[in-house]
Design an enzyme around this catalytic site. Structure first.
Site, PDB file in Angstrom:
ATOM      1  N   CYS A   1       0.801  -1.240   0.000  1.00  0.00           N
ATOM      2  CA  CYS A   1       0.000   0.000   0.000  1.00  0.00           C
ATOM      3  C   CYS A   1       0.823   1.274   0.000  1.00  0.00           C
ATOM      4  CB  CYS A   1      -0.953  -0.025   1.189  1.00  0.00           C
ATOM      5  SG  CYS A   1      -2.143  -1.338   1.038  1.00  0.00           S
TER       6      CYS A   1
HETATM    7  C1  UDX Z   1      -1.239   0.400   5.610  1.00  0.00           C
HETATM    8  C2  UDX Z   1      -2.146   1.316   6.425  1.00  0.00           C
HETATM    9  O1  UDX Z   1      -1.750   1.278   7.799  1.00  0.00           O
HETATM   10  C3  UDX Z   1      -3.595   0.858   6.293  1.00  0.00           C
HETATM   11  O2  UDX Z   1      -4.450   1.738   7.013  1.00  0.00           O
HETATM   12  C4  UDX Z   1      -3.965   0.867   4.813  1.00  0.00           C
HETATM   13  O3  UDX Z   1      -5.319   0.472   4.630  1.00  0.00           O
HETATM   14  C5  UDX Z   1      -3.031  -0.067   4.056  1.00  0.00           C
HETATM   15  O4  UDX Z   1      -1.666   0.339   4.236  1.00  0.00           O
HETATM   16  P1  UDX Z   1      -0.080  -1.946   5.909  1.00  0.00           P
HETATM   17  O5  UDX Z   1       0.682  -1.522   4.699  1.00  0.00           O
HETATM   18  O6  UDX Z   1      -0.686  -3.294   5.961  1.00  0.00           O
HETATM   19  O7  UDX Z   1      -1.290  -0.884   6.181  1.00  0.00           O
HETATM   20  O8  UDX Z   1       0.921  -1.895   7.140  1.00  0.00           O
HETATM   21  P2  UDX Z   1       1.346  -0.832   8.225  1.00  0.00           P
HETATM   22  O9  UDX Z   1       1.159  -1.461   9.538  1.00  0.00           O
HETATM   23  O10 UDX Z   1       0.719   0.474   7.972  1.00  0.00           O
HETATM   24  O11 UDX Z   1       2.940  -0.708   7.956  1.00  0.00           O
HETATM   25  C6  UDX Z   1       3.373  -0.292   6.685  1.00  0.00           C
HETATM   26  C7  UDX Z   1       4.898  -0.284   6.697  1.00  0.00           C
HETATM   27  O12 UDX Z   1       5.379   0.786   7.507  1.00  0.00           O
HETATM   28  C8  UDX Z   1       5.525  -1.562   7.255  1.00  0.00           C
HETATM   29  O13 UDX Z   1       6.670  -1.887   6.492  1.00  0.00           O
HETATM   30  C9  UDX Z   1       5.947  -1.155   8.661  1.00  0.00           C
HETATM   31  O14 UDX Z   1       7.075  -1.889   9.121  1.00  0.00           O
HETATM   32  C10 UDX Z   1       6.321   0.304   8.450  1.00  0.00           C
HETATM   33  N1  UDX Z   1       6.200   1.139   9.656  1.00  0.00           N
HETATM   34  C11 UDX Z   1       4.976   1.287  10.230  1.00  0.00           C
HETATM   35  C12 UDX Z   1       7.321   1.795  10.147  1.00  0.00           C
HETATM   36  O15 UDX Z   1       8.425   1.642   9.612  1.00  0.00           O
HETATM   37  N2  UDX Z   1       7.195   2.612  11.229  1.00  0.00           N
HETATM   38  C13 UDX Z   1       5.986   2.801  11.838  1.00  0.00           C
HETATM   39  O16 UDX Z   1       5.931   3.536  12.817  1.00  0.00           O
HETATM   40  C14 UDX Z   1       4.849   2.106  11.335  1.00  0.00           C
END
Ligand code: UDX
Length: 421
Positions: free
Chosen positions: A264
């Site tokens: 995403c």
């Molecule tokens: C995301 C959005 O959170 C969600 O609302 C949307 O519908 C789809 O995209 P997702 O991609 O499944 O969800 O995962 P998410 O938990 O958001 O993490 C995305 C990426 O960011 C991961 O690689 C995670 O490791 C990274 N991340 C997340 C960070 O590096 N730091 C953070 O503080 C949070």
């Protein structure tokens, strides 16, 4: 209500199961026969917490899977479009699946007399519902909007928490134009206590892109601050905790690390950049969100190389999924890190509790080990790239551990270096 969900990927299946758990009669449609069979046999085609139990509760009772789109649309009052919209690295999204399914739904609408609502849930660039889906529905059904209903209802699911997020959304975005559709969508979500937010089709599409892009921006922001902190010997996690206490900011999505991956964030930020550039708008901020993210693996490798030689060394890579709780490696930051290690002529031994099979398809040339402790024992250096909790209790035997996810909350390994803490 009778509902059909077209597409049983991660959004479609969760939507179908979530609506069935809320009492609706749901038919999940896919052109992949194997997937349809798996669902009807209560076998989850994807790894998601609570999905197996939810399938056991609903399949054969009020949830069915089928390859027959026309029948599913004819027998339902609402159809959700949940097909994939893959984007290339330039953010150009492939809307061909949305196009195909819109036409097939329209053909079924042509033969229906009762009112039917089509809901676009696939992530589509702003104006797609109005400029692509609506004309296709009108052209191939011979009906005008008003004789059928149309709604844009973006998904807000996090992988690993998809079912939980579907059942407890912060808000339900409903982009629509007529009263009849509004009433029906209120009925679809009548058992959800979350606030419903009504707006136009394009506003609903843009809310999805703006939300994801802002979350990605928070991550690149804290990673850039983290790179400054590291150079000054400041712990970024203490900084982000203090910053996050400001309720206007919140502590969420301020975890510094190797950066964001997944199907995403990279795709949605790139698509918004592409849309801006198509309109002749410079997207300075969004461009830099992507640049910071793309640079993090190199920042991490530079840190490691400043502490130890990599050439000829056995390097344990713990974590391949783009985040813990999923088997998904799409845009995982582990991929560029592994490629940089191979460029330094290191020998990589990789482990992940869930994502090994998926990573083997991406990078077959490295060795994989299904035991995390064994992977550590066989290596000279250990890298932590995904925040799986189980890694924090391993015995690292004083080997150098380079952590890109800050998984050691209490005691850190003896010979330890954090990416920006
Ligand atoms: C995301 C959005 O959170 C969600 O609302 C949307 O519908 C789809 O995209 P997702 O991609 O499944 O969800 O995962 P998410 O938990 O958001 O993490 C995305 C990426 O960011 C991961 O690689 C995670 O490791 C990274 N991340 C997340 C960070 O590096 N730091 C953070 O503080 C949070």
């Amino acid at each position: 209500m009778n509902i059909s969900v077209i597409g049983t990927g991660y959004v479609g299946l969760i939507t179908g199961v979530g609506l069935a758990l809320n009492g609706h009669k749901v038919v999940c449609v896919d052109n992949n026969k194997e997937k349809v069979e798996m669902i009807n046999n209560k076998i989850p085609p994807i790894f998601e917490k609570g999905l197996r139990e939810a399938l056991n509760k609903t399949v054969g009772i009020n949830l069915f899977a089928s390859t027959d789109l026309k029948k599913a649309v004819s027998d339902s009052a609402v159809s959700f479009i949940c097909v994939g919209t893959p984007c290339d690295e330039k953010g150009k999204c492939d809307l061909s699946f949305v196009e195909t399914v819109s036409k097939e739904i329209a053909f079924a609408l042509k033969e229906k007399t009762d009112f039917h609502v089509v809901v676009v849930k696939s992530t589509v660039v702003p104006s797609t519902t109005e400029k692509l889906v609506l004309p296709l529905l009108e052209k191939h059904s011979g009906k005008n909007l008003g004789e059928f209903g149309l709604c844009m209802n973006p998904e807000t699911l996090r992988e690993g928490f998809a079912l939980e997020d579907f059942l407890n959304p912060d808000r339900i975005i409903l982009g629509l134009e007529e009263e009849k559709t509004k009433k029906i969508m209120e009925e679809v979500y009548s058992s959800f206590s979350s606030p419903k937010f009504f707006c136009g089709f394009s506003e609903a599409e843009m809310i999805k892109y703006a939300s994801n892009s802002l979350l990605a921006t928070k991550i690149s922001f804290i990673n850039e601050v983290g790179n400054i902190c590291k150079r000054m010997g400041i712990d970024t996690y203490i900084v982000s905790k203090g910053v996050g206490l400001d309720k206007r900011i919140s502590p969420n999505f301020l975890n510094a690390g190797i950066g964001f991956g997944g199907s995403c964030f990279p795709k949605d930020v790139s698509a918004l950049i592409a849309k801006g550039n198509e309109l002749g708008i410079e997207t300075f901020l969004l461009d830099s969100v992507m640049q910071v993210n793309e640079l993090q693996p190199k920042v991490f490798l530079d840190l490691i190389k400043s502490r130890t030689e990599l050439k000829g060394k056995k390097v344990a890579v713990l974590g391949l999924a783009f985040k813990a709780g999923t088997d998904d490696v799409r845009e995982s930051r582990s991929i560029p890190v592994i490629k940089l290690l191979l460029k330094e002529r290191a020998e990589v031994i990789a482990h992940d509790p869930q994502a090994e099979e998926n990573m083997k398809k991406e990078i077959p040339e490295i060795s994989y080990n299904n035991s995390p402790q064994n992977t550590v024992d066989l290596s000279d250096i250990v890298l932590i790239l995904t925040d799986w909790n189980e890694f924090s209790s391993l015995d690292f035997k004083e080997k150098p551990v380079f952590d890109a996810r800050n998984i050691f909350k209490e005691i850190k390994p003896l010979n330890y270096e954090g990416l920006s803490w």
